[in-house]
Write a protein that holds these residues in place. Sequence first.
Motif, short mmCIF file in Angstrom:
data_model
loop_
_atom_site.label_atom_id
_atom_site.label_comp_id
_atom_site.label_asym_id
_atom_site.label_seq_id
_atom_site.Cartn_x
_atom_site.Cartn_y
_atom_site.Cartn_z
N ASP A 63 1.22 -12.26 -4.55
CA ASP A 63 2.44 -11.48 -4.74
C ASP A 63 3.31 -11.57 -3.49
O ASP A 63 2.90 -12.10 -2.45
CB ASP A 63 2.12 -10.03 -5.09
N LEU A 64 4.53 -11.03 -3.60
CA LEU A 64 5.48 -11.13 -2.51
C LEU A 64 4.97 -10.42 -1.26
O LEU A 64 5.10 -10.94 -0.14
CB LEU A 64 6.83 -10.54 -2.93
N GLU A 65 4.38 -9.27 -1.42
CA GLU A 65 3.89 -8.53 -0.26
C GLU A 65 2.87 -9.35 0.53
O GLU A 65 2.90 -9.41 1.76
CB GLU A 65 3.27 -7.20 -0.71
N GLY A 66 1.97 -10.01 -0.18
CA GLY A 66 0.98 -10.83 0.50
C GLY A 66 1.59 -12.03 1.18
O GLY A 66 1.19 -12.41 2.30
N LEU A 67 2.59 -12.65 0.55
CA LEU A 67 3.24 -13.81 1.15
C LEU A 67 4.00 -13.43 2.41
O LEU A 67 4.00 -14.18 3.41
CB LEU A 67 4.19 -14.46 0.14
N LEU A 68 4.64 -12.25 2.40
CA LEU A 68 5.42 -11.84 3.57
C LEU A 68 4.55 -11.62 4.80
O LEU A 68 5.05 -11.61 5.93
CB LEU A 68 6.21 -10.56 3.25
N GLN A 69 3.27 -11.47 4.61
CA GLN A 69 2.35 -11.35 5.75
C GLN A 69 2.07 -12.71 6.38
O GLN A 69 1.48 -12.79 7.47
CB GLN A 69 1.04 -10.71 5.30
#
Length: 292
Positions: A63-69
């Motif tokens: 998901d986006l949250e994981g990618l932003l990390q």
Amino acid sequence: MLPQLEQEVERRQRLGQESAARKALISSSYHPARPDLYNTLQDEALAPEFLAAAEYSASPGADLEGLLQRLEMVSGEKRIYRLPVFTAPFCRALLEELEHFEQSDMPKGRPNTMNNYGVLLHELGLDEPLVTPLRERFLQPLMALLYPDCGGGWLDSHRAFVVKYALGQDRELGCHYDNAELTLNVALGKTFTGGALYFGGLFQAPSALARPLEVEHVVGQGILHRGGQLHGARPLGTGERWNLVIWLRASAVRNRLCPMCCRKPDLVDDDEGFGDGFTREEPTAVDVCMLT
């Protein structure tokens, strides 16, 4: 004005044929300095951070949250991101090849209507071995999470070129937006000062250039942004700057809404080139990139 417009239409209609002729001559007569670059892109050319971000993006449950990390958010408001893309040895090898081609007597097309110096990668023969696998294997899953509303999951073509900035040549680039749904801009080198990118808002928005955001280049790292984001390059101070720019296109979006005029496109058949990313196929249902 009418004669000038007619001349411009004729010039653009010749672009595909002229580019195909240059590509054919280069293919038959040019001797690369780095023939290894013309083999299919290998993971060893890519930065570990880029490989990790792409692998995560393609994994179940990503998901986006994981990618932003796994990447740097340059601006959440403008949805601009940065991450390492190529290793330093690959950047040096690609620059070696580009300079070798630049010094050859092969014909050279302009990268775009604003830059005078650089290389069209499809004419050089680096599109299929380098850019297409980069888009299909790595950028597509990553962009699908970052920009689902801009066709990030439906990227089906691209236009890739390298631009060169140097004293006595192009030194800066005026404010503009790209003929692309999404853009990747990677600094390849060499040694330089100045030349930072600056970003405003989306070109359709009022006061789009109010409070521009400046982003410095880092060799090997790529900036990801929406094609409609107003941007430009500050004047180069010293040295030479070479950047790889990939305009990523999604026909599912542009078949419905031209990214340059924001209208439904009136298509004309093109026997040469890529047709600027448009197709006559029925577009996939995808929400068009909103003004946010």
